[in-house]
Design an enzyme around this catalytic site. Structure first.
Site, PDB file in Angstrom:
ATOM      1  CB  SER A 123      44.167  40.791  40.470  1.00  8.03           C
ATOM      2  OG  SER A 123      42.999  41.043  41.145  1.00  8.03           O
ATOM      3  CE1 TYR A 148      43.126  43.840  34.739  1.00  8.79           C
ATOM      4  CE2 TYR A 148      41.715  42.797  36.421  1.00  8.79           C
ATOM      5  CZ  TYR A 148      42.685  43.499  36.204  1.00  8.79           C
ATOM      6  OH  TYR A 148      43.530  44.145  37.250  1.00  8.79           O
ATOM      7  CE  LYS A 152      46.489  42.238  36.296  1.00 11.12           C
ATOM      8  NZ  LYS A 152      47.686  42.877  36.071  1.00 11.12           N
TER       9      LYS A 152
HETATM   10  P1  NAD Z   1      46.336  52.325  35.983  1.00 14.22           P
HETATM   11  O1  NAD Z   1      45.713  52.296  34.524  1.00 14.22           O
HETATM   12  O2  NAD Z   1      46.180  53.499  36.816  1.00 14.22           O
HETATM   13  O3  NAD Z   1      47.750  52.126  35.585  1.00 14.22           O
HETATM   14  C1  NAD Z   1      48.339  51.255  34.467  1.00 14.22           C
HETATM   15  C2  NAD Z   1      49.245  52.164  33.637  1.00 14.22           C
HETATM   16  O4  NAD Z   1      49.899  51.293  32.361  1.00 14.22           O
HETATM   17  C3  NAD Z   1      48.556  53.343  33.062  1.00 14.22           C
HETATM   18  O5  NAD Z   1      49.430  54.539  33.273  1.00 14.22           O
HETATM   19  C4  NAD Z   1      48.856  53.163  31.668  1.00 14.22           C
HETATM   20  O6  NAD Z   1      48.735  54.287  30.762  1.00 14.22           O
HETATM   21  C5  NAD Z   1      50.071  52.093  31.299  1.00 14.22           C
HETATM   22  N1  NAD Z   1      49.821  51.184  30.261  1.00 14.22           N
HETATM   23  C6  NAD Z   1      48.810  50.384  29.958  1.00 14.22           C
HETATM   24  N2  NAD Z   1      49.219  49.589  28.674  1.00 14.22           N
HETATM   25  C7  NAD Z   1      50.328  49.859  28.556  1.00 14.22           C
HETATM   26  C8  NAD Z   1      51.433  49.594  27.450  1.00 14.22           C
HETATM   27  N3  NAD Z   1      51.132  48.603  26.624  1.00 14.22           N
HETATM   28  N4  NAD Z   1      52.708  50.142  27.248  1.00 14.22           N
HETATM   29  C9  NAD Z   1      52.757  51.012  28.439  1.00 14.22           C
HETATM   30  N5  NAD Z   1      52.072  51.501  29.345  1.00 14.22           N
HETATM   31  C10 NAD Z   1      50.903  50.988  29.525  1.00 14.22           C
HETATM   32  O7  NAD Z   1      45.991  51.125  36.651  1.00 14.22           O
HETATM   33  P2  NAD Z   1      46.392  50.444  38.304  1.00 14.22           P
HETATM   34  O8  NAD Z   1      45.248  50.639  38.866  1.00 14.22           O
HETATM   35  O9  NAD Z   1      47.682  51.503  38.834  1.00 14.22           O
HETATM   36  O10 NAD Z   1      46.843  49.087  38.045  1.00 14.22           O
HETATM   37  C11 NAD Z   1      48.268  48.859  37.926  1.00 14.22           C
HETATM   38  C12 NAD Z   1      48.284  47.227  37.699  1.00 14.22           C
HETATM   39  O11 NAD Z   1      48.083  46.583  38.944  1.00 14.22           O
HETATM   40  C13 NAD Z   1      47.669  46.616  36.676  1.00 14.22           C
HETATM   41  O12 NAD Z   1      48.656  45.591  36.055  1.00 14.22           O
HETATM   42  C14 NAD Z   1      46.360  46.222  37.075  1.00 14.22           C
HETATM   43  O13 NAD Z   1      45.655  45.191  36.128  1.00 14.22           O
HETATM   44  C15 NAD Z   1      46.985  45.650  38.475  1.00 14.22           C
HETATM   45  N6  NAD Z   1      45.612  45.734  39.302  1.00 14.22           N
HETATM   46  C16 NAD Z   1      44.959  46.670  39.806  1.00 14.22           C
HETATM   47  C17 NAD Z   1      44.104  46.836  40.819  1.00 14.22           C
HETATM   48  C18 NAD Z   1      43.138  48.006  41.177  1.00 14.22           C
HETATM   49  O14 NAD Z   1      42.099  47.777  41.785  1.00 14.22           O
HETATM   50  N7  NAD Z   1      43.613  49.028  40.839  1.00 14.22           N
HETATM   51  C19 NAD Z   1      43.744  45.392  41.198  1.00 14.22           C
HETATM   52  C20 NAD Z   1      44.544  44.332  41.069  1.00 14.22           C
HETATM   53  C21 NAD Z   1      45.662  44.480  40.241  1.00 14.22           C
HETATM   54  C1  UD1 Z   2      36.541  44.669  40.666  1.00 14.93           C
HETATM   55  C2  UD1 Z   2      36.941  43.682  39.491  1.00 14.93           C
HETATM   56  C3  UD1 Z   2      38.212  42.888  39.728  1.00 14.93           C
HETATM   57  C4  UD1 Z   2      39.429  44.102  39.600  1.00 14.93           C
HETATM   58  C5  UD1 Z   2      38.963  45.035  40.676  1.00 14.93           C
HETATM   59  C6  UD1 Z   2      39.815  45.977  40.717  1.00 14.93           C
HETATM   60  C7  UD1 Z   2      34.647  42.903  38.849  1.00 14.93           C
HETATM   61  C8  UD1 Z   2      33.741  41.961  39.031  1.00 14.93           C
HETATM   62  N1  UD1 Z   2      35.836  42.834  39.623  1.00 14.93           N
HETATM   63  O1  UD1 Z   2      37.074  44.155  41.902  1.00 14.93           O
HETATM   64  O2  UD1 Z   2      38.348  42.161  38.583  1.00 14.93           O
HETATM   65  O3  UD1 Z   2      40.594  43.288  39.953  1.00 14.93           O
HETATM   66  O4  UD1 Z   2      37.837  45.612  40.408  1.00 14.93           O
HETATM   67  O5  UD1 Z   2      39.752  46.990  39.451  1.00 14.93           O
HETATM   68  O6  UD1 Z   2      34.403  43.731  38.062  1.00 14.93           O
HETATM   69  N2  UD1 Z   2      30.040  47.972  44.284  1.00 14.93           N
HETATM   70  C9  UD1 Z   2      28.545  48.515  44.307  1.00 14.93           C
HETATM   71  N3  UD1 Z   2      28.488  49.578  43.523  1.00 14.93           N
HETATM   72  C10 UD1 Z   2      29.050  50.288  42.733  1.00 14.93           C
HETATM   73  C11 UD1 Z   2      30.456  49.534  42.406  1.00 14.93           C
HETATM   74  C12 UD1 Z   2      30.576  48.458  43.544  1.00 14.93           C
HETATM   75  O7  UD1 Z   2      27.951  48.275  45.279  1.00 14.93           O
HETATM   76  O8  UD1 Z   2      28.630  51.236  42.074  1.00 14.93           O
HETATM   77  C13 UD1 Z   2      30.263  46.898  45.355  1.00 14.93           C
HETATM   78  C14 UD1 Z   2      30.673  45.725  44.383  1.00 14.93           C
HETATM   79  O9  UD1 Z   2      29.546  44.805  44.261  1.00 14.93           O
HETATM   80  C15 UD1 Z   2      31.693  44.995  45.434  1.00 14.93           C
HETATM   81  C16 UD1 Z   2      32.204  46.211  46.125  1.00 14.93           C
HETATM   82  O10 UD1 Z   2      31.453  47.253  45.920  1.00 14.93           O
HETATM   83  O11 UD1 Z   2      30.954  44.184  46.444  1.00 14.93           O
HETATM   84  C17 UD1 Z   2      33.567  46.554  45.380  1.00 14.93           C
HETATM   85  O12 UD1 Z   2      33.765  46.688  44.139  1.00 14.93           O
HETATM   86  P1  UD1 Z   2      34.821  46.972  42.971  1.00 14.93           P
HETATM   87  O13 UD1 Z   2      35.423  48.161  43.644  1.00 14.93           O
HETATM   88  O14 UD1 Z   2      34.206  46.967  41.801  1.00 14.93           O
HETATM   89  O15 UD1 Z   2      35.779  46.047  43.359  1.00 14.93           O
HETATM   90  P2  UD1 Z   2      35.743  44.197  42.898  1.00 14.93           P
HETATM   91  O16 UD1 Z   2      34.384  43.989  42.441  1.00 14.93           O
HETATM   92  O17 UD1 Z   2      36.110  43.907  44.186  1.00 14.93           O
END
Ligand code: NAD
Ligand code: UD1
Length: 332
Positions: A123, A148, A152
């Site tokens: 991330s 969290y 990472k």
């Molecule tokens: P998500 O929660 O939709 O998907 C994660 C999946 O992993 C889920 O289906 C959950 O059931 C499964 N899971 C969790 N723990 C487990 C375990 N111990 N064993 C087996 N399965 C397990 O999340 P996502 O948004 O698809 O994220 C996927 C990956 O990307 C994660 O590692 C997350 O940290 C990373 N990531 C997500 C974002 C984002 O904004 N969504 C941003 C940066 C990184």
């Molecule tokens: C957040 C997490 C980050 C994670 C990512 C994906 C925090 C501090 N960071 O990132 O670790 O990897 O989500 O899950 O939580 N905002 C509003 N109103 C809202 C929600 C968000 O104004 O109700 C703003 C936030 O201040 C930010 C932007 O929208 O400026 C995006 O927010 P968000 O979608 O939560 O993502 P990140 O903060 O970038």
């Protein structure tokens, strides 16, 4: 290639499974369904023609994993993790146990089974407070503001060390910016439990009438309109980035790091406006104080991925909002 996808029924994993299968790879999905639904594999089947092989299992279940891995995999894409930032502050041990402990036990099984290619969901949170923008892959790792984020940073380090000890390994760290949107079919998307904490799923629920208004967390940042700026990337573009990374680095030992973003930032107010346009619905908002732990602005230098992976994002903010809106309407 035969690819093990952990967390493959989740938001990003499910879209990547679609892209992998469309590219002709054989996929085995493993997920404990703690944050996703079994029906996702059927929906993937509707999109690509066949449902992927699915195992409901936990990455910490070493015996079960070893059994699966004995069939042989060419690569593992590891999405499984807990990802709710606020929850990680309340339950750090649970987060470190699942995310870091789980990854370590998965890696041990893969090492024992001779699987040498590992693609990891990292991330942009690892950069912490940006020293300058855009963010490039060679910038130093920063300080996380929550467990969290630390998980990472820790896992990236674990993977670098595992690769040093195993020179034949290929480790690809993909640092996602802000994944949003959904598959254009409306069959798969993000399904947050309870009230979303991320911006776009929250905006979607306001447009849908499920929540009254968006709270804009601060309008006094040093950005063009004062609200927070992020690099939003369509989840299908992100999924395609994984396939490109696997193809490019299949037999290429080393640690490869890529930002997956568009290279462009959008403010909170721009997201709200774009969503109103895409949905045709009003999105009322109020400005409130800053959210603890937020950075003001953050966007990627995406040129390394563009050059080395021959991959570029194709979908703009209007498409991200339109696909999110289609999913929001169909998912209920
Ligand atoms: P998500 O929660 O939709 O998907 C994660 C999946 O992993 C889920 O289906 C959950 O059931 C499964 N899971 C969790 N723990 C487990 C375990 N111990 N064993 C087996 N399965 C397990 O999340 P996502 O948004 O698809 O994220 C996927 C990956 O990307 C994660 O590692 C997350 O940290 C990373 N990531 C997500 C974002 C984002 O904004 N969504 C941003 C940066 C990184
Ligand atoms: C957040 C997490 C980050 C994670 C990512 C994906 C925090 C501090 N960071 O990132 O670790 O990897 O989500 O899950 O939580 N905002 C509003 N109103 C809202 C929600 C968000 O104004 O109700 C703003 C936030 O201040 C930010 C932007 O929208 O400026 C995006 O927010 P968000 O979608 O939560 O993502 P990140 O903060 O970038």
């Amino acid at each position: 290639m035969r690819v093990l996808v952990t967390g493959g029924t989740g938001f990003i994993g499910s879209h990547t499974v679609v892209s992998l299968m469309e590219a002709g790879h054989e996929v085995v999905v493993l997920d404990n369904l703690s944050n996703s639904h079994r029906s996702v594999t059927r929906r993937i089947g509707e999109i690509v023609g066949t449902a992927p092989e699915f195992h409901q299992a936990d990455i910490r279940d070493t015996e079960r994993l070893a059994d699966l891995a004995s069939d042989g995999f060419d690569a593992c894409m590891h999405f499984a993790a807990l990802k709710a930032v606020g929850e990680s502050v309340e339950d750090p041990l649970g987060y470190y146990e699942n995310n870091v402990g789980g990854t370590i036990s998965l890696l041990q099984v893969l090492l024992d089974a001779g699987v040498q290619n590992f693609v990891f969901s990292s991330s942009c949170t690892v950069y912490g407070e940006p020293l300058s923008l855009p963010l490039t892959e060679d910038m130093p790792i920063g300080t996380a503001t929550n467990p969290y984020g630390w998980s990472k940073i820790m896992m990236e380090q674990v993977l670098r060390d595992v690769r040093v000890a195993n020179p034949d390994w290929t480790v690809t760290l993909l640092r996602y910016f802000n994944p949003v949107g959904a598959h254009p079919s409306g069959l798969i998307g993000e399904d947050p439990m309870g009230v979303p904490s991320n911006l776009m799923p929250y905006v979607a629920k306001v447009a849908f009438g499920e929540l009254p208004k968006v709270q804009v967390f601060g309008n006094d940042y040093d950005t063009h309109d004062g609200t927070g700026v992020r690099d939003y990337i369509h989840v299908v573009d992100l999924a395609e980035g994984h396939v490109a990374a696997l193809d490019r680095h299949f037999d290429d030992p080393g640690t490869h790091i890529y930002n997956l973003g568009t290279g462009q930032g959008s403010s909170v107010l721009e997201i709200i406006n774009a969503y109103e346009l895409a949905s045709g619905q009003p999105v009322p908002y109020e400005v409130v104080g800053r959210r603890a732990g937020d950075v003001g602005a953050n966007w990627a230098d995406a040129s390394k991925a563009q050059q080395h992976l021959e991959w570029a994002t194709k979908r703009d903010l209007a498409e991200m909002c339109a696909d999110s809106w289609r999913w929001q309407q169909k998912a209920r």
